[in-house]
Every structure is written in structure tokens, then in C-alpha cells.
Enzyme design. Structure first.
Site, mmCIF file in Angstrom:
data_model
loop_
_atom_site.group_PDB
_atom_site.id
_atom_site.type_symbol
_atom_site.label_atom_id
_atom_site.label_comp_id
_atom_site.label_asym_id
_atom_site.label_seq_id
_atom_site.Cartn_x
_atom_site.Cartn_y
_atom_site.Cartn_z
ATOM 1 N N ASP A 209 0.823 -1.211 0.000
ATOM 2 C CA ASP A 209 0.000 0.000 0.000
ATOM 3 C C ASP A 209 0.854 1.257 0.000
ATOM 4 O O ASP A 209 1.881 1.314 0.668
ATOM 5 C CB ASP A 209 -0.884 0.069 1.245
ATOM 6 C CG ASP A 209 -1.853 -1.081 1.353
ATOM 7 O OD1 ASP A 209 -1.963 -1.855 0.386
ATOM 8 O OD2 ASP A 209 -2.488 -1.209 2.407
ATOM 9 N N LYS A 211 1.978 4.821 1.203
ATOM 10 C CA LYS A 211 1.969 5.428 2.537
ATOM 11 C C LYS A 211 2.064 6.942 2.378
ATOM 12 O O LYS A 211 3.074 7.474 1.961
ATOM 13 C CB LYS A 211 3.140 4.898 3.349
ATOM 14 C CG LYS A 211 3.220 5.459 4.752
ATOM 15 C CD LYS A 211 4.406 4.854 5.475
ATOM 16 C CE LYS A 211 4.493 5.389 6.887
ATOM 17 N NZ LYS A 211 4.680 6.842 6.911
ATOM 18 N N LYS A 427 5.587 -1.468 7.735
ATOM 19 C CA LYS A 427 5.784 -0.229 6.980
ATOM 20 C C LYS A 427 7.245 -0.091 6.554
ATOM 21 O O LYS A 427 8.161 -0.455 7.292
ATOM 22 C CB LYS A 427 5.365 0.986 7.805
ATOM 23 C CG LYS A 427 6.046 1.082 9.154
ATOM 24 C CD LYS A 427 5.456 2.206 10.003
ATOM 25 C CE LYS A 427 6.063 2.232 11.395
ATOM 26 N NZ LYS A 427 5.476 3.263 12.257
#
Length: 562
Positions: A209, A211, A427
Site C-alpha cells: 500500500d 503510505k 511499513k
């Protein structure tokens, strides 16, 4: 329970490093609390106040009265006193708050005062945060840790869960269920240095994804009633009408969504984080803050913006409060009903409940497929499903080229877990560093009492030969580094008082940071976000430090990307 016993537990937990030993101490203290003390006592053991904030800052703590000779305070009495302080408002409230605080400290022994100062300043450094408290609650109540974690996910408040476990056991914990309208502790992401490292944790297939800088939102809808919560479970509903309108327009009866809200400009590009944060913090009818300095920020790891949004089976997720995430090319600008050109727009990456069915325990891909069916593509976070390292690295490069801060990699088969930084969501973002000069340092408090801790950081100004302050940080400092820098900075001191030691600008420190933002607080007009110490560079002179021009160029480049 006597408050001094809780202070002794805190000190004992600080003194040992073994996790099991800490849990044993915490569990023993929890068992000793009366039923009406459990919520406050659990909060204190976690290093925080039950009331979170009561309007007391460091200035009010500097002139504490002498400590009492013998302990008389109970946990319940301390909680009541702190609650009364927090309830003060209106004319004369500051003086009343100061008087009540003085009375509380006058009744506290030296050990109790130390704990109170730590709680009020947020500087209790005993290593007893939420994860340890969950284990300690389970041990104290004689229940499985998984039962406590599950209840915490559904309730969102460890203090409430602790009271239920200690007074009602496993049966009380099983009474917690997902209730539309009651926010849940959000799932979080841990960090990795590279995409390869993230994939080693998540495995394949995985979602990658974008960020971005946005505000983490959890949205609950039942009929026409819509409520919006932040990562910390604060109610944002009245401040985000565009989000409310967008969710109210969905063709569903009940839904609980996890996602991001971000401010877009007229072209549909995301605005800087501080604008999004300031708008989310603005109360209805209040003027929009102009360039408010939100220096610290917090982060939701998510983001929207890959072309086309997310398709069936794709997924995204994140972690933060007024945090990282956002929207870009994928979410259709203006798709949020009722949202003006500068309003917060929602982009969602997870679905927790839909029309009477809980989806928490479903694997990510099933939740994301249901999300794609329930929410239009213009409101979905951008993501890519990958099955190879090369695909993931390409998605990472695309995210950076699109102006994103990085990516969050998620295991496609993982359920939605309690707010822990587990390996299911990871992340990844490039680490930025600068070599800066220490201009001053503030004396620490709590565990850092007696050490110079909070560093004032400056960039070299080639035009004047001086230094321009960019902000402060105490992050990344080990005990060994605190001792060393205290000795070294005192050698360089040119001016000192009870609070700050100003030094000759000679010591260079390497600082990692997440970004540069506009800041009216500092003379250079910019400040670092999430600054933390990596190491001191005694091999470099101050003349070799990075310049304010370097910092402004970094800020300009980041602004162009967004």
C-alpha cells in the site's frame, strides 16, 4: 491500595530488565487494587493518567512543595484529586488547578512525587506499556492472554478490560463484542528497513500500500448515524463532514471501516500533513489554522492513490492517529459527497463489519474483497497485490515516485488483530538523515533526571556563518548516550539555568527524520518531523554540518512530489 505501593512497583519494574519479572510485579500490583481502583491503577502502571490529560504542564511541576514524611495517599484518592484538577474550567481555573496540584504533591512522599511527575509529564520510563499490561492483567486474573487481547480489540480501552478481567474473569471478557458505534483499538504496523525485510515477515501473497500523510480514521455507521474516530479513539465526527457524508451515501445498513482522511488541493493532489492535521483538529465554525506547526505528527500507515484504487481481493492497512496515509491519483477527487475543495476526504483500506456480520477474524483478502464490493473505487486506498520481491520493490519505487512516504506491506491471510505492531503489517520508507549541530539541551525529568536530554538542533547558515534551529528531539538516546552527551555538552556550556544549557555550536549529531514541514515556530520557517538521534559525528566539524539551504531544498522537493 496505598499509592506508595504502586510507586514502589513502578520503581521495581524500572530496575529489572526481564519481561517475565516485570509481568510478575505488575500482576501482583493489579491483584492488590480494590475494584474501584483498577482502572486508575492499571493506567498508572502503564505510565499514563486515567483521564489522559488534565491541563497540567511542566511549568506547574517545577515548584512542587516538599514531600510528605509518611504516606497517606491511596490510589483512589490520587485518582479523585487528578480528576478534580482536570475538571477546573472558567475564570480562575488556572489558580484553582495550581492549588489542587500543590495540595496533592504536599500529601505525597518523595517516591510518590516522582511517580506523579512521571505520570503528569508522560515520562514514566519503566518499560510497562500496553503489551506488558495485557500479559499482567491475564496473569493477575488467571485468564488466557488471548482473551484479554481480544477484549481489548473490541473495547479499545485496557483500563476497562482490566477491570472486567479482574472482577469477572473470562466470562466478563467474553462479554465484549464488536458494537457498531464503539471504536476499536486499531491494527498497527511494525517497521522494516527494506521491502525485502517486510516480505520476510509477511510472506506471499502480500498487499503493498502507498503510505501518505493523512489522518487515521475509523468510521462506524448504523442507519443514518455515522461516527468517525481517530487512532486514539477520539471522536472526530463533527470535524469531518465530508467523511460523514461519503459513508452515509454508501448502499449499506451497518458498516465499520478503517482508513485515512486527507486534504486535497484543487487538482486532487494531497496537501502536506500539517494542513490535514490542522483541519482534523479544527472544531466546527473555527477558522482554519494557517500553517499550524504540528511538529511531531503520528502515523497511520496506509494511503490512497495508485491508479484505479483497489480491486477485488486487494487490500491495505495502517497505523496512526493524526497520521500518515492519504490520497493521490487513485481516489477520484471530489468523490466524497459534501466535501469542499479543501475538506478532508476519506480513503478506506479495511472493513471490520458489514450489515450485521463481523469480519475481524476473516483473512485480509476476504475483508478487502468485501470492502471493494461495498465501497466505490474512488474511496479506496491504492494498493498492489504482489507475489514476488521484484513486484514489491517495483510497487515501492512507484509509491516514492508518486510522492508517497513509502509503503506498508501486509500479509494477505492475516486477520484484523488488536493494536499491536505485529508482523502482519510492516511499513517501509526511505530513511532521511542530516548532520546537524547541537545548540542547546534541556535537563531531563523522570527517568532522565540529572541528564541533558532534549537536544536543540541547528543547521548551518552559509550566509551568516551561524546556525538556524530546526527543532528538538530526545528520541533515540540510550542511557549510555545520555551519560556521554551530558558530560560532553557541559564541557561546551556557555550559558545555563535550571532548564536549559546552551553550548558552543561544535558538536555534530546525525539525525534521522521522516520529513520537513513548514513551521512558523522556528526562524528558518521549517522543522523536522519525527527527528531522532542516530549517532554523534565527532569526526565532523560544525563547518561540515548540513545547511539550512539543504533542508529547504528537501522541503521543496517533497512539496513538489505531493
Amino acid at each position: 491500595m496505598q499509592f506508595v505501593d504502586l510507586a514502589a512497583t513502578s520503581a521495581a519494574v524500572t530496575a529489572i530488565s526481564a519481561r517475565r519479572g516485570k509481568i510478575d510485579l505488575l500482576a501482583a500490583a493489579l491483584r492488590g487494587l480494590a475494584p474501584d481502583e483498577i482502572e486508575a491503577g492499571a493506567a498508572y502502571l502503564a505510565g499514563e493518567l486515567r483521564q489522559r490529560q488534565i491541563g497540567v504542564g511542566w511549568a506547574a511541576l517545577r515548584d512542587a512543595p516538599p514531600p510528605a514524611e509518611r504516606p497517606t495517599l491511596t490510589v483512589a484518592r490520587v485518582d479523585a484529586a487528578l480528576a478534580e484538577i482536570g475538571e477546573q474550567s472558567g475564570p480562575g481555573s488556572q489558580a484553582r488547578r495550581r492549588s489542587l496540584l500543590g495540595a496533592l504533591f504536599a500529601a505525597a512522599t518523595a517516591d510518590e512525587q516522582r511517580l506523579l511527575i512521571g505520570l503528569l509529564s508522560g515520562e514514566v520510563r519503566q518499560g510497562a506499556q500496553a503489551g506488558l499490561l495485557v500479559d499482567a492483567v491475564a496473569r493477575a486474573a488467571g485468564v488466557e492472554v488471548a482473551e484479554v487481547r481480544r477484549a481489548l480489540l473490541l473495547c479499545g480501552d485496557l483500563k476497562t478490560v482490566a477491570r472486567a478481567a479482574l472482577t469477572g474473569g473470562a466470562a466478563a471478557l467474553r462479554g465484549f463484542g464488536l458494537q457498531v458505534g464503539r471504536p476499536l483499538a486499531p491494527m498497527l504496523a511494525q517497521a522494516a528497513a527494506t521491502v525485502d525485510a517486510a516480505l520476510a515477515a509477511t510472506g506471499f501473497p502480500a498487499a503493498v500500500d502507498d503510505k501518505l500523510d493523512g489522518v487515521r480514521i475509523q468510521v462506524h455507521r448504523s442507519g443514518d448515524d455515522v461516527a468517525v474516530y481517530s487512532r486514539s479513539l477520539a471522536d472526530l465526527t463533527a470535524r469531518v463532514p465530508g467523511v460523514v457524508a461519503a459513508v452515509r451515501a454508501l448502499p449499506v445498513r451497518q458498516i465499520v471501516l478503517d482508513g485515512e482522511a486527507v486534504v486535497l488541493d484543487a487538482t486532487g493532489r494531497p496537501r502536506p500533513f500539517q494542513e490535514t492535521s490542522a483541519r482534523a483538529a479544527r472544531r466546527p465554525g473555527a477558522p482554519v489554522p494557517g500553517g499550524a506547526d504540528q511538529g511531531g505528527g503520528a502515523g497511520q500507515e496506509g494511503g490512497a492513490g495508485r491508479e484505479g484504487g483497489a480491486g477485488p481481493g486487494d487490500g491495505a492497512a495502517g497505523d496512526g492517529d493524526l497520521g500518515q496515509g492519504g490520497a493521490g491519483g487513485g481516489g477520484a477527487p471530489g468523490s466524497a459527497p459534501g466535501a469542499g475543495a479543501d475538506a478532508l476526504r476519506p480513503y478506506f483500506f479495511d472493513l471490520l463489519h458489514l450489515d450485521g456480520v463481523d469480519l475481524l477474524d476473516e483473512p485480509g483478502q476476504r475483508r478487502w474483497a468485501a470492502l471493494a464490493d461495498a465501497v466505490p473505487g474512488g474511496l479506496l486506498v491504492g494498493r498492489t497485490i504482489v507475489s514476488t520481491v521484484d513486484e514489491a520493490n517495483a510497487a515501492f519505487d512507484a509509491a516514492l515516485n508518486g510522492g508517497h512516504e513509502g509503503v506498508v506491506v501486509k500479509a494477505a491471510g492475516a486477520p484484523y488483530d488488536v493494536g499491536r505492531r505485529g508482523s502482519a503489517w510492516v511499513k517501509v520508507k526511505p530513511r532521511h538523515t542530516l548532520d546537524l549541530v547541537v545548540l542547546a539541551a534541556e535537563w531531563g525529568h523522570g527517568r532522565r533526571h540529572g541528564w541533558l536530554s532534549n537536544l536543540h538542533l541547528g543547521a548551518r547558515d552559509p550566509a551568516t556563518g551561524g546556525f538556524v534551529m530546526l527543532g528538538k528531539t530526545f528520541k533515540g538516546l540510550t542511557d549510555e548516550l545520555l551519560r556521554w552527551q551530558t558530560e560532553r555538552l557541559l564541557e561546551l556550556a556557555v550559558e545555563r539555568d535550571d532548564w536549559v544549557v546552551r553550548v558552543r555550536p561544535e558538536l555534530v549529531v546525525e539525525i534521522a527524520f521522516d520529513g520537513v514541514q513548514t513551521s512558523p515556530r522556528y526562524p528558518g520557517g521549517v522543522a523536522l518531523r519525527f527527528a531522532r538521534v542516530l549517532r554523534y559525528r565527532e569526526d565532523k566539524s560544525a563547518a561540515e554540518a548540513d545547511t539550512i539551504t539543504d533542508v529547504r531544498q528537501f522541503h521543496a522537493a517533497a512539496s513538489e512530489r505531493t
